[in-house]
Design a protein around this motif. Structure first.
Motif, mmCIF file in Angstrom:
data_model
loop_
_atom_site.group_PDB
_atom_site.id
_atom_site.type_symbol
_atom_site.label_atom_id
_atom_site.label_comp_id
_atom_site.label_asym_id
_atom_site.label_seq_id
_atom_site.Cartn_x
_atom_site.Cartn_y
_atom_site.Cartn_z
ATOM 1 N N GLU A 1 -3.093 -35.797 -2.856
ATOM 2 C CA GLU A 1 -3.417 -37.221 -2.984
ATOM 3 C C GLU A 1 -2.767 -37.896 -4.180
ATOM 4 O OE1 GLU A 1 -7.659 -37.640 -3.447
ATOM 5 O OE2 GLU A 1 -7.747 -36.343 -5.215
ATOM 6 N N ILE A 2 -1.981 -37.137 -4.962
ATOM 7 C CA ILE A 2 -1.356 -37.776 -6.119
ATOM 8 C C ILE A 2 -0.107 -38.550 -5.703
ATOM 9 C CG2 ILE A 2 -2.166 -35.964 -7.679
ATOM 10 C CD1 ILE A 2 0.799 -34.969 -7.736
ATOM 11 N N SER A 3 0.297 -39.460 -6.561
ATOM 12 C CA SER A 3 1.545 -40.183 -6.335
ATOM 13 C C SER A 3 2.737 -39.273 -6.627
ATOM 14 C CB SER A 3 1.616 -41.411 -7.247
ATOM 15 O OG SER A 3 2.925 -41.967 -7.238
ATOM 16 N N HIS A 4 3.786 -39.423 -5.831
ATOM 17 C CA HIS A 4 5.007 -38.655 -6.101
ATOM 18 C C HIS A 4 5.649 -39.111 -7.414
ATOM 19 C CE1 HIS A 4 6.276 -42.317 -4.118
ATOM 20 N NE2 HIS A 4 7.531 -42.097 -4.427
ATOM 21 N N ARG A 5 5.217 -40.258 -7.903
ATOM 22 C CA ARG A 5 5.750 -40.759 -9.172
ATOM 23 C C ARG A 5 4.810 -40.468 -10.348
ATOM 24 N NH1 ARG A 5 10.194 -43.149 -7.452
ATOM 25 N NH2 ARG A 5 10.210 -44.315 -5.491
ATOM 26 N N GLN B 1 -3.848 -25.858 -6.248
ATOM 27 C CA GLN B 1 -3.359 -27.169 -6.668
ATOM 28 C C GLN B 1 -3.791 -28.267 -5.709
ATOM 29 O OE1 GLN B 1 -2.020 -27.680 -9.586
ATOM 30 N NE2 GLN B 1 -1.975 -25.490 -10.070
ATOM 31 N N ILE B 2 -4.013 -27.911 -4.445
ATOM 32 C CA ILE B 2 -4.535 -28.895 -3.493
ATOM 33 C C ILE B 2 -5.965 -29.275 -3.866
ATOM 34 C CG2 ILE B 2 -5.330 -29.160 -1.089
ATOM 35 C CD1 ILE B 2 -2.761 -27.792 -0.212
ATOM 36 N N LEU B 3 -6.687 -28.338 -4.442
ATOM 37 C CA LEU B 3 -8.042 -28.638 -4.898
ATOM 38 C C LEU B 3 -8.020 -29.433 -6.200
ATOM 39 C CD1 LEU B 3 -9.811 -25.245 -4.126
ATOM 40 C CD2 LEU B 3 -10.054 -27.403 -2.888
ATOM 41 N N ASP B 4 -7.143 -29.055 -7.124
ATOM 42 C CA ASP B 4 -7.105 -29.722 -8.437
ATOM 43 C C ASP B 4 -5.717 -29.515 -9.025
ATOM 44 O OD1 ASP B 4 -7.437 -30.793 -10.936
ATOM 45 O OD2 ASP B 4 -9.139 -29.523 -11.501
ATOM 46 N N PHE B 5 -4.908 -30.563 -9.033
ATOM 47 C CA PHE B 5 -3.530 -30.443 -9.489
ATOM 48 C C PHE B 5 -3.453 -30.508 -11.010
ATOM 49 C CE2 PHE B 5 0.692 -32.512 -10.367
ATOM 50 C CZ PHE B 5 1.450 -31.380 -10.101
ATOM 51 N N ASN B 6 -3.058 -29.397 -11.614
ATOM 52 C CA ASN B 6 -2.842 -29.318 -13.063
ATOM 53 C C ASN B 6 -4.038 -29.801 -13.872
ATOM 54 O OD1 ASN B 6 -0.339 -28.257 -12.657
ATOM 55 N ND2 ASN B 6 0.814 -30.075 -13.272
ATOM 56 N N GLY B 7 -5.231 -29.560 -13.351
ATOM 57 C CA GLY B 7 -6.439 -29.952 -14.083
ATOM 58 C C GLY B 7 -6.666 -31.454 -14.157
ATOM 59 N N SER B 8 -6.011 -32.196 -13.274
ATOM 60 C CA SER B 8 -6.111 -33.661 -13.313
ATOM 61 C C SER B 8 -7.384 -34.194 -12.669
ATOM 62 C CB SER B 8 -4.910 -34.279 -12.584
ATOM 63 O OG SER B 8 -4.951 -33.963 -11.195
ATOM 64 N N GLY B 9 -8.058 -33.328 -11.905
ATOM 65 C CA GLY B 9 -9.213 -33.798 -11.155
ATOM 66 C C GLY B 9 -8.835 -34.418 -9.834
ATOM 67 N N LEU B 10 -7.543 -34.450 -9.540
ATOM 68 C CA LEU B 10 -7.036 -34.985 -8.279
ATOM 69 C C LEU B 10 -6.319 -33.887 -7.507
ATOM 70 C CD1 LEU B 10 -5.482 -38.361 -9.496
ATOM 71 C CD2 LEU B 10 -7.692 -38.037 -8.364
ATOM 72 N N SER B 11 -6.348 -34.008 -6.194
ATOM 73 C CA SER B 11 -5.658 -33.044 -5.351
ATOM 74 C C SER B 11 -4.156 -33.293 -5.355
ATOM 75 C CB SER B 11 -6.178 -33.149 -3.913
ATOM 76 O OG SER B 11 -5.345 -32.442 -3.016
ATOM 77 N N LEU B 12 -3.383 -32.228 -5.266
ATOM 78 C CA LEU B 12 -1.935 -32.342 -5.070
ATOM 79 C C LEU B 12 -1.631 -33.179 -3.835
ATOM 80 C CD1 LEU B 12 1.032 -31.417 -5.667
ATOM 81 C CD2 LEU B 12 0.520 -29.367 -4.309
#
Length: 356
Positions: free
Chosen positions: A37-41, A24-35
């Motif tokens: 670096e995503i917003s907590h919101r 998930q640190i590499l790709d969170f839920n297939g979003s293309g973003l790392s866990l």
């Protein structure tokens, strides 16, 4: 060589929990973003918090009227937040070692602190029993497991005053009667997650009883009202907590964790008591921690300490050096530790005995 992790904390986690977090640190839920670096919101993260809260409530059978929080600052910040929110005039503390003493020190800034009992006379190598709890206390604070000294309270006290428990190092390792507590808290880096998040379980109607004004960030009501989202929470450790909670549930819950904890402890304490080289630092079996098993060399073999440490290390044992306040050795056996891992340490102890 396979390494077997006996570190006291941060400590061993299930391998699958580490791997899933890494993914998930590499790709969170297939979003293309790392866990990381995503917003907590972000819309995908709120379900992480919601499921983690729900799993803690399910695994510990938490009754209605309690909130589960994920905060920063570690248990050490809770040493301050607890009296800030609960101490009006006088609080009682069961003094079972370093962490209890640190909690007492902070509480003294807010009101009178009573040491209801202590095991300092024997270097905290036992849990005090048969003590009386004054009924005029705002709360009684206990530390259920003492990582440094290897003692543990595997039971929940019955008191007429509010009960608050620091369960940093035995959380999720046994069933707990949460209804007996107004608050349970702890650092997550033992049985819940990696370092960086603190769990709090608090009874909602116990809050708001003190007359002092509490700074916004130190008021539990702030975090209850915002579901741990008043400020940016530690996103990655919360996700790791979720994966670990899923793992605990899949293993059979806290009942299964308690069973394997006893199996590991019986195995290692059995060898310590049998082996002519070693002795346990906690003599009373009722007080012996299942999480942190402390032992030393018998006096006539004390000169072998470094040799045994080097030998065990060469065999892949990691983190077995005892805390400086106790000396000797400490094998921390948290939920993710396997019976096979403990057996490997037992085999090393037997081999070392045979060599001497």
């Amino acid at each position: 060589m396979k390494k077997i992790n006996f570190n006291a904390g941060p400590c061993i986690l299930p391998r699958e929990v580490i791997e899933k977090t890494a993914q998930q640190i590499l790709d969170f839920n297939g979003s293309g973003l790392s866990l990381a670096e995503i917003s907590h919101r972000a819309k995908d993260f709120q379900p992480v918090v919601d499921e983690a809260v729900a799993l803690i409530k399910e695994l510990l059978n938490i009754p209605e009227g309690y909130s589960v929080l994920f905060l920063g600052g570690g248990a050490s910040l809770e040493f301050c937040m607890v009296p800030y929110n609960f101490l009006e005039k006088k609080a009682g503390y069961l003094n079972t070692g370093v962490w209890a003493k640190k909690a007492m020190k902070e509480a003294k800034l807010f009101g009178e602190v009573v040491e209801v009992a202590t095991s300092a006379d024997k270097n905290f190598s036992y849990i005090p029993k048969g003590f009386e709890v004054p009924e005029d206390l705002d709360y009684l604070h206990v530390t259920s497991n003492n990582t440094i000294y290897g003692t543990e309270m595997r039971y929940d006290l019955d008191t007429k005053v509010r009960l608050i428990g620091d369960m940093s190092s035995d959380f999720l390792s046994r069933p707990v009667d949460v209804a007996k507590y107004d608050m349970i808290y702890g650092g997550a880096q033992k049985n819940l997650s990696m370092a960086g998040v603190t769990f709090v379980i608090v009874k909602d109607d116990a809050l708001g009883k003190v007359t002092r004004q509490i700074p916004t960030m130190l008021d539990y009501r702030t975090h209850v009202s915002k579901g741990s989202m008043f400020n940016t929470p530690p996103v990655v450790p919360i996700y790791t907590a979720l994966e670990n909670l899923r793992w605990v549930k899949a293993q059979g819950g806290v009942e299964a964790m308690a069973k394997i904890a006893k199996e590991r402890a019986d195995l290692l304490y059995g060898e310590i008591d049998r082996n002519k080289l070693f002795r346990a630092t906690v003599q009373d079996a009722e007080d012996r921690s299942y999480m942190n098993i402390c032992f030393v060399l018998n006096d006539e073999y004390a000169d072998l300490q470094q040799e045994f440490f080097d030998y065990a290390t060469s065999k892949g044992m990691v983190g077995i050096k005892g805390h400086r306040d106790v000396g000797g050795f400490r094998a921390s056996c948290y939920n993710a530790q396997t019976v096979e891992g403990v057996q490997a340490l037992v085999d090393v102890m037997k081999e070392f005995e045979a060599n001497h």
